[in-house]
Design an enzyme around this catalytic site. Structure first.
Site, PDB file in Angstrom:
ATOM      1  N   ASN A   9      39.023  28.300  46.871  1.00 35.81           N
ATOM      2  CA  ASN A   9      40.018  27.222  46.837  1.00 35.81           C
ATOM      3  C   ASN A   9      41.363  27.859  47.163  1.00 35.81           C
ATOM      4  O   ASN A   9      41.972  28.498  46.322  1.00 35.81           O
ATOM      5  CB  ASN A   9      40.031  26.574  45.446  1.00 35.81           C
ATOM      6  CG  ASN A   9      41.170  25.571  45.288  1.00 35.81           C
ATOM      7  OD1 ASN A   9      41.795  25.169  46.267  1.00 35.81           O
ATOM      8  ND2 ASN A   9      41.424  25.156  44.045  1.00 35.81           N
ATOM      9  N   LYS A  11      44.118  26.452  47.706  1.00 32.13           N
ATOM     10  CA  LYS A  11      45.286  25.705  47.221  1.00 32.13           C
ATOM     11  C   LYS A  11      46.316  25.601  48.354  1.00 32.13           C
ATOM     12  O   LYS A  11      45.925  25.505  49.520  1.00 32.13           O
ATOM     13  CB  LYS A  11      45.853  26.356  45.959  1.00 32.13           C
ATOM     14  CG  LYS A  11      44.740  26.623  44.927  1.00 32.13           C
ATOM     15  CD  LYS A  11      45.225  26.959  43.568  1.00 32.13           C
ATOM     16  CE  LYS A  11      44.020  27.186  42.651  1.00 32.13           C
ATOM     17  NZ  LYS A  11      44.388  27.371  41.263  1.00 32.13           N
ATOM     18  N   HIS A  96      40.666  18.303  40.739  1.00 35.88           N
ATOM     19  CA  HIS A  96      41.113  19.632  40.294  1.00 35.88           C
ATOM     20  C   HIS A  96      42.179  19.446  39.213  1.00 35.88           C
ATOM     21  O   HIS A  96      42.985  18.499  39.278  1.00 35.88           O
ATOM     22  CB  HIS A  96      41.667  20.420  41.481  1.00 35.88           C
ATOM     23  CG  HIS A  96      41.924  21.852  41.127  1.00 35.88           C
ATOM     24  ND1 HIS A  96      43.058  22.240  40.451  1.00 35.88           N
ATOM     25  CD2 HIS A  96      41.181  22.965  41.316  1.00 35.88           C
ATOM     26  CE1 HIS A  96      42.990  23.559  40.247  1.00 35.88           C
ATOM     27  NE2 HIS A  96      41.870  24.018  40.757  1.00 35.88           N
ATOM     28  N   GLU A  98      44.904  20.749  38.744  1.00 30.81           N
ATOM     29  CA  GLU A  98      46.278  20.655  39.255  1.00 30.81           C
ATOM     30  C   GLU A  98      46.570  19.252  39.789  1.00 30.81           C
ATOM     31  O   GLU A  98      47.703  18.781  39.710  1.00 30.81           O
ATOM     32  CB  GLU A  98      46.500  21.745  40.318  1.00 30.81           C
ATOM     33  CG  GLU A  98      46.596  23.118  39.664  1.00 30.81           C
ATOM     34  CD  GLU A  98      46.109  24.283  40.503  1.00 30.81           C
ATOM     35  OE1 GLU A  98      45.972  24.141  41.737  1.00 30.81           O
ATOM     36  OE2 GLU A  98      45.839  25.348  39.908  1.00 30.81           O
ATOM     37  N   GLU A 168      35.898  24.218  35.039  1.00 28.50           N
ATOM     38  CA  GLU A 168      37.054  25.109  35.092  1.00 28.50           C
ATOM     39  C   GLU A 168      37.914  24.886  33.850  1.00 28.50           C
ATOM     40  O   GLU A 168      38.722  23.942  33.825  1.00 28.50           O
ATOM     41  CB  GLU A 168      37.910  24.810  36.321  1.00 28.50           C
ATOM     42  CG  GLU A 168      37.202  25.011  37.636  1.00 28.50           C
ATOM     43  CD  GLU A 168      38.191  25.247  38.770  1.00 28.50           C
ATOM     44  OE1 GLU A 168      38.160  26.329  39.349  1.00 28.50           O
ATOM     45  OE2 GLU A 168      39.009  24.357  39.051  1.00 28.50           O
ATOM     46  N   GLY A 174      44.136  30.635  37.079  1.00 23.35           N
ATOM     47  CA  GLY A 174      45.311  31.370  37.529  1.00 23.35           C
ATOM     48  C   GLY A 174      45.975  32.210  36.448  1.00 23.35           C
ATOM     49  O   GLY A 174      47.100  32.677  36.626  1.00 23.35           O
ATOM     50  N   SER A 213      39.914  32.239  37.163  1.00 17.77           N
ATOM     51  CA  SER A 213      40.118  33.692  37.185  1.00 17.77           C
ATOM     52  C   SER A 213      38.839  34.480  37.462  1.00 17.77           C
ATOM     53  O   SER A 213      38.658  35.572  36.949  1.00 17.77           O
ATOM     54  CB  SER A 213      40.775  34.163  35.889  1.00 17.77           C
ATOM     55  OG  SER A 213      42.058  33.558  35.739  1.00 17.77           O
TER      56      SER A 213
HETATM   57  P1  PGA Z   1      41.826  30.898  39.961  1.00 20.27           P
HETATM   58  O1  PGA Z   1      41.763  29.356  40.375  1.00 20.27           O
HETATM   59  O2  PGA Z   1      40.557  31.523  40.449  1.00 20.27           O
HETATM   60  O3  PGA Z   1      43.041  31.426  40.649  1.00 20.27           O
HETATM   61  O4  PGA Z   1      41.928  30.940  38.470  1.00 20.27           O
HETATM   62  C1  PGA Z   1      40.568  28.629  40.287  1.00 20.27           C
HETATM   63  C2  PGA Z   1      40.808  27.203  40.690  1.00 20.27           C
HETATM   64  O5  PGA Z   1      41.891  26.670  40.407  1.00 20.27           O
HETATM   65  O6  PGA Z   1      39.933  26.562  41.292  1.00 20.27           O
END
Ligand code: PGA
Length: 251
Positions: A9, A11, A96, A98, A168, A174, A213
Site C-alpha cells: 500500500n 499510500k 483503510h 486512514e 490492521e 506506521g 508495521s
Molecule cells: P504500515 O502501513 O505497514 O506502514 O504500518 C500498513 C497500512 O497502512 O496498510
C-alpha cells in the site's frame, strides 16, 4: 488452498517518474513469480495506467486505494470502479483506517463502496481493526466484528475472488509496533470463524491479511500463522528490497 497475497500500500507516495524505474527494478529482481503467492501493489490512481504497461507479463497485480460508491455522474473528484479497472486495477482497498479517520468513512459508505467494487469486478480488500483504546478496554474482538457486520451488511459473496479482509490494528499502522504473531493469529481466527458462519459456501476460502508495521524482520513469523494469508504492507512496500524480502518470507 488459499493463495497467499502480499499487497503493498503505497499510500500517497512516489511520482510516476519514480514508480516506473522502481517497477523495473522489482521485475528484474523478482524473476519468475512463485506459484501460490500473488504480489500486488495498491498505488495512487494516477500511477495505475503507466504501471500496468511497465508490469505487463510480470505477474504483479495492481490495485487502487479507494473508489467511489457511485458508478458515474456528477461526483466531482471521485473515481469509479470501472475507471480503476480500465486503468489497470484488479483490486481496491476499502475502508483503510486512514480513510475512516481523515475522511469520515462509515460502515454505510463502506458497504456502498464494496457493492460498487463488485459491480466493477474489482476485488475489494476490506480493512478493519481496533484502535489502542479499544484494545486496552478489551473490546478489540467486538469492534472488529462490528466493522465486519456493518460493512458487509446484506452483501452476497459467491467466490473467493470477491473479497479479501485485511486486519490492521490501528495502533500498529506506521508506528513500528507490530501485533505479536499470536495476537494477530488470534484475531484472524476470530475473523475466519465469522466469515465461515456468514458465508458458509466460501468463507473458508476468503483470504485474511495482516497489516501494520510488517517488515522483513517480522514477516516470516506473522505469515506462518494458519489464518494469516498474506500482508498489507505500507512503509516497507516503498522499497523493492524490503518488499521482496517480505514476499520471500512466505513459506
Ligand atoms: P504500515 O502501513 O505497514 O506502514 O504500518 C500498513 C497500512 O497502512 O496498510
Amino acid at each position: 488452498m488459499r493463495p497467499k497475497l502480499i499487497a503493498g500500500n503505497w499510500k500517497m507516495n512516489k511520482l510516476v517518474s519514480d514508480a516506473l524505474p522502481w517497477a523495473e527494478e522489482l521485475t528484474g529482481e523478482l524473476g519468475t513469480p512463485r506459484t501460490g503467492i500473488e504480489l500486488l501493489l495498491c498505488v495512487p490512481a494516477t500511477h495505475l495506467h503507466p504501471l500496468r504497461q511497465e508490469l505487463q507479463d510480470s505477474g504483479v497485480r495492481l490495485g487502487a486505494q479507494d473508489l467511489s460508491s457511485h458508478d458515474e455522474g456528477a461526483y466531482t473528484g471521485e473515481i469509479s470502479g470501472a475507471m480503476l479497472r480500465d486503468a489497470g486495477a484488479d483490486f481496491v482497498l476499502v475502508g483503510h483506517s486512514e480513510r475512516r479517520r481523515y475522511h469520515g468513512e462509515d460502515d454505510a459508505l463502506l458497504n456502498a463502496k464494496l457493492r460498487a467494487a463488485q459491480r466493477s469486478w474489482l476485488t475489494p480488500i476490506l480493512c478493519i481493526g481496533e484502535d489502542e483504546e479499544e484494545r486496552d478496554a478489551g473490546r478489540a474482538n467486538a469492534v472488529v466484528l462490528a466493522q465486519l457486520e456493518g460493512a458487509l451488511d446484506g452483501l452476497e459473496i459467491n467466490s473467493a475472488r470477491e473479497l479479501v479482509i485485511a486486519y490492521e490494528p490501528v495502533w500498529s499502522i506506521g508506528t513500528g509496533r507490530t501485533a505479536t504473531p499470536a495476537d494477530a493469529q488470534n484475531m484472524c481466527s476470530v475473523i475466519r470463524a465469522w466469515l465461515d458462519d456468514r458465508f458458509p459456501e466460501v468463507g473458508n476460502r476468503l483470504r485474511i491479511l495482516y497489516g501494520g508495521s510488517m517488515n522483513p524482520m517480522n514477516a516470516a513469523e506473522l505469515l506462518a500463522q494458519p489464518d494469516i494469508d498474506g500482508g498489507l504492507i505500507g512503509g516497507a512496500s516503498l522499497d523493492v528490497t524490503d518488499l521482496l524480502a517480505i514476499y520471500g518470507a512466505v513459506q
